[in-house]
Scaffold this motif. Structure first.
Motif, short mmCIF file in Angstrom:
data_model
loop_
_atom_site.label_atom_id
_atom_site.label_comp_id
_atom_site.label_asym_id
_atom_site.label_seq_id
_atom_site.Cartn_x
_atom_site.Cartn_y
_atom_site.Cartn_z
N VAL A 51 0.84 -1.20 0.00
CA VAL A 51 0.00 0.00 0.00
C VAL A 51 0.87 1.25 0.00
N LEU A 52 1.93 1.25 0.81
CA LEU A 52 2.83 2.40 0.84
C LEU A 52 3.51 2.61 -0.51
N LEU A 53 3.93 1.52 -1.16
CA LEU A 53 4.54 1.64 -2.49
C LEU A 53 3.55 2.21 -3.49
N ALA A 54 2.34 1.70 -3.49
CA ALA A 54 1.34 2.20 -4.43
C ALA A 54 1.05 3.68 -4.19
N LEU A 55 0.95 4.08 -2.93
CA LEU A 55 0.72 5.49 -2.62
C LEU A 55 1.91 6.36 -3.05
N LEU A 56 3.11 5.85 -2.83
CA LEU A 56 4.30 6.58 -3.27
C LEU A 56 4.30 6.74 -4.78
N GLY A 57 3.96 5.66 -5.49
CA GLY A 57 3.90 5.73 -6.95
C GLY A 57 2.84 6.72 -7.42
N LEU A 58 1.70 6.74 -6.75
CA LEU A 58 0.66 7.71 -7.11
C LEU A 58 1.15 9.14 -6.86
#
Length: 154
Positions: A51-58
């Motif tokens: 989830v943190l990776l996806a948020l960072l990517g967003l």
């Protein structure tokens, strides 16, 4: 047109790759029991990282979108040196951490990554490498109990 394609690749692709990696990790982590906050299961930590990776990517995608709206695409070449140094550093860490230990492998990671930056301060990088190596050892080896040695083969 070529400058526009280069802009799209160099600004949107990194964020899209990080979002895709986060989603892929979430798919795999979802196959394990998540547990709860008080009793996390084996899939809890990977799901949080996903989830943190996806948020960072967003966030990276949002920044690229905002930069595109604010200014014309930059005419800078693609940073191949940074990409290659980062990939080489991660591979060197992965192949050496069990052979030489976490602290030397983390220092090696920082040293190889430093070659991506044309102007670098080796004394400052040595301090950063030591801090990251010691802090990583405290968190991952002593805190989370990963089966790695700080020095020497695992």
């Amino acid at each position: 047109m070529a400058a526009l394609n280069r802009h799209l690749i160099s600004h949107y692709l990194p964020g899209a790759i990080v979002v895709a990696a986060g989603l892929a990790i979430a798919l795999v982590a979802g196959t394990y029991p998540l547990g709860s906050l008080l009793r996390p299961g084996p899939g809890f930590f990977p799901m949080v990282v996903a989830v943190l990776l996806a948020l960072l990517g967003l966030g990276v995608l949002g920044e690229a979108f905002a930069a595109r709206r604010a200014a014309a695409p930059p005419q800078q070449p693609f940073p191949w040196r940074a990409v290659l140094c980062t990939c080489a550093a991660v591979l060197a860490f992965a192949f050496s951490v069990e052979r030489i230990g976490f602290i030397p492998a983390a220092c090696l990671l920082i040293a190889i990554t430093a070659f991506a930056e044309p102007q670098r301060s080796w004394p400052r990088l040595a301090i950063v490498a030591l801090f990251i190596a010691v802090f990583g050892s405290i968190v991952f080896i002593w805190g989370l109990g990963l089966p790695l040695n700080t020095f020497g083969a695992s």
